[in-house]
Design a protein around this motif. Structure first.
Motif, PDB file in Angstrom:
ATOM      1  N   GLY A 283      -9.097   8.495 -11.730  1.00 17.63           N
ATOM      2  CA  GLY A 283      -8.230   9.318 -12.568  1.00 17.63           C
ATOM      3  C   GLY A 283      -8.938  10.551 -13.085  1.00 17.63           C
ATOM      4  O   GLY A 283      -8.332  11.617 -13.230  1.00 17.63           O
ATOM      5  N   ASN A 284     -10.245  10.448 -13.353  1.00 18.39           N
ATOM      6  CA  ASN A 284     -11.017  11.595 -13.819  1.00 18.39           C
ATOM      7  C   ASN A 284     -11.136  12.674 -12.752  1.00 18.39           C
ATOM      8  O   ASN A 284     -11.473  13.817 -13.051  1.00 18.39           O
ATOM      9  CB  ASN A 284     -12.419  11.132 -14.246  1.00 18.39           C
ATOM     10  N   ASN A 285     -10.852  12.314 -11.507  1.00 15.19           N
ATOM     11  CA  ASN A 285     -10.912  13.277 -10.403  1.00 15.19           C
ATOM     12  C   ASN A 285      -9.522  13.695  -9.923  1.00 15.19           C
ATOM     13  O   ASN A 285      -9.328  14.057  -8.765  1.00 15.19           O
ATOM     14  CB  ASN A 285     -11.719  12.690  -9.255  1.00 15.19           C
ATOM     15  N   GLY A 286      -8.565  13.627 -10.826  1.00 14.51           N
ATOM     16  CA  GLY A 286      -7.248  14.193 -10.553  1.00 14.51           C
ATOM     17  C   GLY A 286      -6.293  13.293  -9.806  1.00 14.51           C
ATOM     18  O   GLY A 286      -5.211  13.743  -9.404  1.00 14.51           O
ATOM     19  N   MET A 287      -6.637  12.029  -9.586  1.00 16.55           N
ATOM     20  CA  MET A 287      -5.722  11.118  -8.903  1.00 16.55           C
ATOM     21  C   MET A 287      -4.869  10.365  -9.927  1.00 16.55           C
ATOM     22  O   MET A 287      -5.305  10.133 -11.057  1.00 16.55           O
ATOM     23  CB  MET A 287      -6.494  10.128  -8.045  1.00 16.55           C
ATOM     24  N   LEU A 288      -3.666   9.995  -9.521  1.00 15.63           N
ATOM     25  CA  LEU A 288      -2.810   9.146 -10.343  1.00 15.63           C
ATOM     26  C   LEU A 288      -3.063   7.707  -9.929  1.00 15.63           C
ATOM     27  O   LEU A 288      -2.922   7.366  -8.753  1.00 15.63           O
ATOM     28  CB  LEU A 288      -1.339   9.507 -10.148  1.00 15.63           C
ATOM     29  N   VAL A 289      -3.438   6.863 -10.879  1.00 11.31           N
ATOM     30  CA  VAL A 289      -3.860   5.497 -10.560  1.00 11.31           C
ATOM     31  C   VAL A 289      -3.053   4.505 -11.380  1.00 11.31           C
ATOM     32  O   VAL A 289      -2.837   4.692 -12.575  1.00 11.31           O
ATOM     33  CB  VAL A 289      -5.364   5.296 -10.859  1.00 11.31           C
ATOM     34  N   ASP A 290      -2.587   3.451 -10.714  1.00  6.75           N
ATOM     35  CA  ASP A 290      -1.920   2.350 -11.397  1.00  6.75           C
ATOM     36  C   ASP A 290      -2.570   1.059 -10.924  1.00  6.75           C
ATOM     37  O   ASP A 290      -3.190   1.021  -9.847  1.00  6.75           O
ATOM     38  CB  ASP A 290      -0.423   2.347 -11.095  1.00  6.75           C
ATOM     39  N   THR A 291      -2.449   0.013 -11.712  1.00  3.12           N
ATOM     40  CA  THR A 291      -3.097  -1.254 -11.380  1.00  3.12           C
ATOM     41  C   THR A 291      -2.094  -2.399 -11.407  1.00  3.12           C
ATOM     42  O   THR A 291      -1.082  -2.343 -12.127  1.00  3.12           O
ATOM     43  CB  THR A 291      -4.241  -1.575 -12.357  1.00  3.12           C
ATOM     44  N   VAL A 292      -2.388  -3.426 -10.620  1.00  6.91           N
ATOM     45  CA  VAL A 292      -1.591  -4.653 -10.594  1.00  6.91           C
ATOM     46  C   VAL A 292      -2.549  -5.830 -10.673  1.00  6.91           C
ATOM     47  O   VAL A 292      -3.443  -5.958  -9.831  1.00  6.91           O
ATOM     48  CB  VAL A 292      -0.744  -4.763  -9.303  1.00  6.91           C
ATOM     49  N   SER A 293      -2.376  -6.658 -11.684  1.00  2.00           N
ATOM     50  CA  SER A 293      -3.188  -7.879 -11.773  1.00  2.00           C
ATOM     51  C   SER A 293      -2.374  -9.107 -11.397  1.00  2.00           C
ATOM     52  O   SER A 293      -2.927 -10.119 -10.972  1.00  2.00           O
ATOM     53  CB  SER A 293      -3.743  -8.048 -13.192  1.00  2.00           C
ATOM     54  N   ASP A 294      -1.043  -9.009 -11.520  1.00  2.00           N
ATOM     55  CA  ASP A 294      -0.143 -10.103 -11.141  1.00  2.00           C
ATOM     56  C   ASP A 294       0.525  -9.766  -9.817  1.00  2.00           C
ATOM     57  O   ASP A 294       1.394  -8.886  -9.763  1.00  2.00           O
ATOM     58  CB  ASP A 294       0.913 -10.303 -12.221  1.00  2.00           C
ATOM     59  N   PRO A 295       0.157 -10.430  -8.722  1.00  2.00           N
ATOM     60  CA  PRO A 295       0.736 -10.101  -7.410  1.00  2.00           C
ATOM     61  C   PRO A 295       2.250 -10.232  -7.342  1.00  2.00           C
ATOM     62  O   PRO A 295       2.877  -9.635  -6.472  1.00  2.00           O
ATOM     63  CB  PRO A 295       0.057 -11.109  -6.468  1.00  2.00           C
ATOM     64  N   ASN A 296       2.852 -10.988  -8.272  1.00  2.00           N
ATOM     65  CA  ASN A 296       4.310 -11.106  -8.269  1.00  2.00           C
ATOM     66  C   ASN A 296       4.992  -9.775  -8.571  1.00  2.00           C
ATOM     67  O   ASN A 296       6.171  -9.598  -8.277  1.00  2.00           O
ATOM     68  CB  ASN A 296       4.749 -12.154  -9.299  1.00  2.00           C
ATOM     69  N   LEU A 297       4.250  -8.843  -9.158  1.00  2.00           N
ATOM     70  CA  LEU A 297       4.802  -7.523  -9.488  1.00  2.00           C
ATOM     71  C   LEU A 297       4.504  -6.491  -8.408  1.00  2.00           C
ATOM     72  O   LEU A 297       4.850  -5.315  -8.563  1.00  2.00           O
ATOM     73  CB  LEU A 297       4.224  -7.041 -10.825  1.00  2.00           C
ATOM     74  N   LEU A 298       3.865  -6.926  -7.312  1.00  2.00           N
ATOM     75  CA  LEU A 298       3.391  -5.989  -6.295  1.00  2.00           C
ATOM     76  C   LEU A 298       4.526  -5.174  -5.676  1.00  2.00           C
ATOM     77  O   LEU A 298       4.442  -3.945  -5.578  1.00  2.00           O
ATOM     78  CB  LEU A 298       2.635  -6.751  -5.203  1.00  2.00           C
ATOM     79  N   LEU A 299       5.586  -5.831  -5.229  1.00  2.00           N
ATOM     80  CA  LEU A 299       6.657  -5.124  -4.530  1.00  2.00           C
ATOM     81  C   LEU A 299       7.361  -4.127  -5.447  1.00  2.00           C
ATOM     82  O   LEU A 299       7.686  -3.008  -5.028  1.00  2.00           O
ATOM     83  CB  LEU A 299       7.661  -6.129  -3.957  1.00  2.00           C
ATOM     84  N   GLU A 300       7.583  -4.520  -6.684  1.00  2.00           N
ATOM     85  CA  GLU A 300       8.207  -3.602  -7.640  1.00  2.00           C
ATOM     86  C   GLU A 300       7.324  -2.381  -7.864  1.00  2.00           C
ATOM     87  O   GLU A 300       7.801  -1.240  -7.919  1.00  2.00           O
ATOM     88  CB  GLU A 300       8.450  -4.328  -8.963  1.00  2.00           C
TER      89      GLU A 300
END
Length: 548
Positions: free
Chosen positions: A273-290
């Protein structure tokens, strides 16, 4: 507080959290080691749990600077794996493993994390197109004049040079250089690059009368990003020139991290993110598709070992959706076995990064993968003449931005743009010059609109622009400036000079129930009003009185 100071502070907080977690993890592992040492038949679950915990620390400790601890965990993980694969346990080996595990806390007590400076991408990697000042080093005057006229009509500022020594005096500095290597001595430029700008040499395109391997190899070694043989296909050259500026219209690269290690995922997110990228995280794989559907990542970073799920399994779930086949999946793991790495790659992965990974290696890998993926994706989705999105793909972007506008409660606008009297241009000057007019307008739109805006060739001489977080009034003002600039462009044939104009219609996401087709239909109605009112004007759903 500067941005750099803020990142340093965030990294320090993450490292403090990780050190506290280490103390807890090592205490749990010591308890498992006690079971191995003092239980007659500890069973596979205890050993498996210990192996998994060692594996996790082998990957994360080094990333946070605990290199010795991470290396020792990797050694013990491999010993535990060997025991798991035995038909009967070797109790002496289990005792040795238990004792070594119990001593891991000593490594933590006498070690401090190695100092790590936050990494940033090089200027070359992050640079986007600024001004478009193009230098032509071409002795053949008819070719130089023809290229100058054509590129000028595309909206570039052109400077002609006769000698290499003149390049250093270019003002403003050149953004790109086109060199004809056919005249004797000009190929020497390929061994003596011209002045750098912002720490790097501007893009170099080579023209040659020789269509052979050696000529192309020399151009590549000089850093050329394009090679064209005579007679030069000018629309193709301009298309390559525009791509060389690395002007990502889709905005920052979007990276999705799937990892159950919260501190490690947070560090990756902070560095990227500090290098201009938009980053999101998933810790629960059940939310992966959404998350895949809503975030639309350019790259997925996937931990290969997670509770209840494996990275290859989740990667295959992603690949079940045809819309995500182009998205590269990069596995992150402390796994060092080449055979198991290959097996993971065969199951829907594209690359493999072995933990621990340095910040610079993470940045380079993710940036290269994202850049290449977007280039391939856009090449498949783009019209060959203009480089803009094709009909179906721009409609898809309208759908995406409608959903985003509703979700974020922000405005969005759609513009339908059509070149006036285009058939007469083709009839009077020929289709080749008609193509130049289409290319000039597409290039002008691409340069004047924002990176987050999406552009498509809807058909023939008709274009669609999708403007997120932009109301119809602001969209009208933007398009009006572009209309005036397009009117000022001059197109030249051997005998004539002529100008063109366009008309446009703008609609906004004003009704909650409107879908893509209705929004485009409203823009088309406004375009019809502009044509009916005399052309060379812009009509909008919010400016009915002004446009009539």
């Amino acid at each position: 507080m500067t941005k750099q100071d803020q990142m340093n502070s965030q990294l320090a907080a993450l490292e403090a959290r990780f050190r506290e977690r280490l103390r807890s993890e090592l205490a749990d592992m010591k308890a498992l080691a006690d079971q191995l040492q003092h239980t007659a038949n500890p069973g596979a679950p205890v050993l498996q749990d210990l192996r998994d915990r060692l594996h996790k620390l082998a990957g994360s400790a080094g990333t946070f600077g605990y290199t010795d601890l991470g290396s020792r965990c990797r050694e013990l993980e491999q010993q535990a794996q060997c025991e798991l694969e035995r038909e009967h346990y070797d109790h002496k080996a289990l005792d040795a493993l238990a004792i070594a595990t119990q001593h891991l806390h000593m490594l933590l007590q006498r070690s401090t994390p190695a100092a790590q400076q936050p990494q940033t991408l090089s200027t070359a990697a992050r640079q986007t197109a600024g001004g478009r000042h193009i230098g032509l080093l071409i002795e053949e005057q008819p070719l130089a004049q023809q290229m100058s006229k054509t590129l000028t009509s595309f909206g570039y500022q052109i400077s002609l040079f006769r000698h290499q020594q003149e390049l250093a005096k270019a003002s403003p500095p050149l953004d790109a250089l086109i060199v004809d290597t056919s005249p004797r001595g000009h190929n020497m430029l390929l061994q003596a690059p011209f002045a750098e700008r912002d720490g790097q040499a501007p893009p170099l395109l080579v023209i040659s009368s020789q269509d052979d391997f050696i000529s192309r190899l020399q151009a590549v070694r000089a850093g050329a990003c394009g090679f064209f043989t005579k007679p030069v296909d000018l629309p193709s050259l301009e298309s390559r020139l525009e791509r060389s500026f690395n002007n990502h219209q889709g905005g920052p690269f979007r990276v999705l991290i799937i990892d159950d290690d919260a501190e490690l995922a947070a560090r990756y997110q902070l560095v990227l993110g500090n290098n201009g990228m938009l980053v999101d995280t998933v810790s629960d794989p059940n939310l992966l598709l959404e998350k895949m559907h809503n975030f639309l990542p350019d790259v997925v970073l996937m931990d290969i070992s997670m509770p209840d799920y494996s990275g290859p399994e989740l990667a295959q779930v992603i690949r079940l959706n045809d819309d995500w086949l182009r998205v590269p999946i990069v596995y992150l793991s402390a796994e060092t076995n080449a055979e198991r790495q290959m097996d993971a790659l065969l199951k829907a992965g594209d690359d493999f990064i072995t933990k621990p990974i340095s910040d610079s290696a993470l940045l380079t890998t993710v940036y290269a993968r994202a850049q290449r993926a977007r280039m391939v994706s856009e090449a498949l989705a783009r019209d060959s003449l203009t480089g803009l999105l094709k009909h179906a793909d721009i409609k898809e972007q309208v759908d995406i931005e409608i959903e985003r506008a509703r979700r974020c409660q922000q405005p969005m606008a759609v513009a339908m743009i059509d070149i006036d009297h285009f058939k007469s241009v083709n009839d009077q000057y020929g289709h080749a010059f008609g193509d130049n007019v289409i290319r000039a307008l597409s290039n002008l739109l691409r340069q004047r609109l924002r990176k987050v805006d999406r552009l498509g060739r809807y058909g023939g001489e008709e274009f669609v622009a999708v403007l997120p977080n932009c109301n119809t009034t602001d969209a009208w003002l933007i398009l009006e400036e572009i209309r005036e600039a397009f009117n000022a462009l001059q197109f030249s044939t051997d005998e004539h000079t002529f100008c063109c104009s366009f008309s446009a219609g703008i609609s906004g996401c004003e009704e909650p129930e409107w879908d893509c087709d209705e929004l485009l239909d409203q823009a088309d109605r406004q375009l019809y009003r502009a044509k009916h009112a005399g052309r060379n004007r812009i009509c909008s759903t919010s400016r009915d009185a002004a446009d009539d």
